[in-house]
Design a protein around this motif. Structure first.
Motif, PDB file in Angstrom:
ATOM      1  N   PHE A  59       0.862  -1.408   0.009  1.00 31.36           N
ATOM      2  CA  PHE A  59      -0.119   0.059  -0.044  1.00 31.36           C
ATOM      3  C   PHE A  59       0.704   1.343  -0.081  1.00 31.36           C
ATOM      4  O   PHE A  59       0.703   2.343  -0.709  1.00 31.36           O
ATOM      5  N   GLY A  60       2.008   1.093   0.821  1.00 34.90           N
ATOM      6  CA  GLY A  60       2.883   2.550   0.911  1.00 34.90           C
ATOM      7  C   GLY A  60       3.657   2.960  -0.536  1.00 34.90           C
ATOM      8  O   GLY A  60       3.826   4.014  -0.763  1.00 34.90           O
ATOM      9  N   THR A  61       4.062   1.706  -1.221  1.00 37.64           N
ATOM     10  CA  THR A  61       4.631   1.946  -2.408  1.00 37.64           C
ATOM     11  C   THR A  61       3.765   2.548  -3.467  1.00 37.64           C
ATOM     12  O   THR A  61       4.239   3.308  -4.271  1.00 37.64           O
ATOM     13  N   TRP A  62       2.625   1.997  -3.224  1.00 34.19           N
ATOM     14  CA  TRP A  62       1.451   2.479  -4.291  1.00 34.19           C
ATOM     15  C   TRP A  62       1.231   3.908  -3.845  1.00 34.19           C
ATOM     16  O   TRP A  62       1.449   4.943  -4.817  1.00 34.19           O
ATOM     17  N   LEU A  63       1.161   4.332  -2.711  1.00 34.86           N
ATOM     18  CA  LEU A  63       1.030   5.800  -2.407  1.00 34.86           C
ATOM     19  C   LEU A  63       2.287   6.719  -2.732  1.00 34.86           C
ATOM     20  O   LEU A  63       1.914   7.845  -3.087  1.00 34.86           O
ATOM     21  N   LEU A  64       3.543   6.142  -2.772  1.00 39.12           N
ATOM     22  CA  LEU A  64       4.623   6.736  -3.435  1.00 39.12           C
ATOM     23  C   LEU A  64       4.382   7.370  -4.599  1.00 39.12           C
ATOM     24  O   LEU A  64       4.869   8.547  -4.933  1.00 39.12           O
ATOM     25  N   THR A  65       3.918   6.471  -5.480  1.00 39.85           N
ATOM     26  CA  THR A  65       3.796   6.879  -6.880  1.00 39.85           C
ATOM     27  C   THR A  65       2.381   7.599  -7.151  1.00 39.85           C
ATOM     28  O   THR A  65       2.500   8.341  -8.170  1.00 39.85           O
ATOM     29  N   GLU A  66       1.507   7.740  -6.261  1.00 40.43           N
ATOM     30  CA  GLU A  66       0.255   8.447  -6.385  1.00 40.43           C
ATOM     31  C   GLU A  66       0.150  10.005  -5.624  1.00 40.43           C
ATOM     32  O   GLU A  66      -0.381  11.137  -6.230  1.00 40.43           O
ATOM     33  N   LEU A  67       0.948  10.317  -4.808  1.00 43.21           N
ATOM     34  CA  LEU A  67       1.131  11.378  -3.759  1.00 43.21           C
ATOM     35  C   LEU A  67       1.647  12.395  -4.358  1.00 43.21           C
ATOM     36  O   LEU A  67       3.016  11.900  -4.719  1.00 43.21           O
ATOM     37  N   ASP A  68       1.556  13.513  -4.125  1.00 44.41           N
ATOM     38  CA  ASP A  68       2.448  14.755  -4.350  1.00 44.41           C
ATOM     39  C   ASP A  68       3.684  14.496  -3.529  1.00 44.41           C
ATOM     40  O   ASP A  68       3.726  14.265  -2.217  1.00 44.41           O
ATOM     41  N   ASP A  69       4.765  15.011  -4.287  1.00 41.00           N
ATOM     42  CA  ASP A  69       6.270  14.749  -3.460  1.00 41.00           C
ATOM     43  C   ASP A  69       6.267  15.493  -2.500  1.00 41.00           C
ATOM     44  O   ASP A  69       6.900  15.289  -1.441  1.00 41.00           O
ATOM     45  N   ARG A  70       5.472  16.900  -2.359  1.00 40.24           N
ATOM     46  CA  ARG A  70       5.682  17.811  -1.266  1.00 40.24           C
ATOM     47  C   ARG A  70       4.979  17.140   0.035  1.00 40.24           C
ATOM     48  O   ARG A  70       5.544  17.429   0.984  1.00 40.24           O
ATOM     49  N   ILE A  71       3.865  16.473  -0.309  1.00 41.10           N
ATOM     50  CA  ILE A  71       3.326  15.631   0.808  1.00 41.10           C
ATOM     51  C   ILE A  71       4.183  14.659   1.507  1.00 41.10           C
ATOM     52  O   ILE A  71       4.276  14.478   2.907  1.00 41.10           O
ATOM     53  N   LEU A  72       4.963  13.896   0.539  1.00 38.79           N
ATOM     54  CA  LEU A  72       5.761  12.989   1.116  1.00 38.79           C
ATOM     55  C   LEU A  72       7.006  13.493   1.903  1.00 38.79           C
ATOM     56  O   LEU A  72       7.567  12.893   2.720  1.00 38.79           O
TER      57      LEU A  72
END
Length: 215
Positions: A59-72
């Motif tokens: 799930f986390g790896t999927w989020l990595l590719t979907e979320l804005d990099d500023r959020i990450l």
């Protein structure tokens, strides 16, 4: 804990996660093998941590590719800051056996999500394992086994999502070389450098990386 925030501060979180993915797998397999004699008696801890961690990593790896990099970047900085505060506030805290067993699955899930999304689930896992007051070699074996198992899962998901560009893939393979050289040295130094000195050096570097990410 160090390489991902520092690389992310100069590139992006996704780029950093991809670049350190292979070296995470290699270094943790080597550390787990080095401390394999500490494995007996840890099944109660590793089985739920790894099971929940695997699901969280996907799930986390999927989020990595979907979320804005500023959020990450903010999430990554927040995890680092929380670890520093936790360490300084209660460095000698110990969990009860009942609490430790009850936290295995929640910690595994949360740590897996952080590992997949930021590659530094280490602060969460380390905080939990530190609370168990494990002897050094058992602590190293458990953490190395966790990431030795979660890293291949992360690699498969990253590859399936198309995160391995030619540039990132070449960098991911190149960074294995310096680790291959210095990892044996690190294993030797770990037995000689005072633990407290090492911990505070790491805290300073982590604080620097968190500030860079926020900036």
């Amino acid at each position: 804990m160090l390489s991902t925030p520092l690389i992310a501060a100069a590139t992006s979180v996704e780029h950093a996660v991809v670049v350190v993915s292979f070296v995470n797998l290699f270094s943790n397999m080597a550390l787990a093998w080095e401390n394999r004699r500490s494995a007996p008696g840890l099944k109660w801890l590793l089985v739920p941590l790894l099971s929940a961690g695997a699901a969280g990593t996907i799930f986390g790896t999927w989020l990595l590719t979907e979320l804005d990099d500023r959020i990450l970047s903010w999430v990554l900085a927040g995890v680092v800051a929380a670890y520093i505060v936790r360490f300084l506030a209660r460095p000698d805290y110990k969990l009860s056996d009942e609490t430790a067993r009850g936290l295995t699955i929640p910690v595994g899930l949360a740590g897996g999500v952080l590992t997949g999304g930021t590659s530094i689930g280490g602060p969460l896992f380390a905080t939990y394992l530190h609370g168990l007051r494990l002897e050094r070699s058992r602590f190293v074996f458990v953490t190395a086994t966790i990431f030795g198992v979660l890293s291949p899962i992360q690699l498969v998901v990253l590859a399936s999502l198309g995160s391995f560009t030619p540039t990132r893939l070449s960098q991911a393979l190149i960074v294995i070389l310096p680790v291959l050289v210095v990892l044996p040295l690190g294993m030797v130094l770990a037995r000689r450098i005072p633990q407290r000195v090492f911990e505070y050096v790491v805290l300073v570097l982590l604080a620097y990386s968190a500030v860079q990410l926020v900036i």
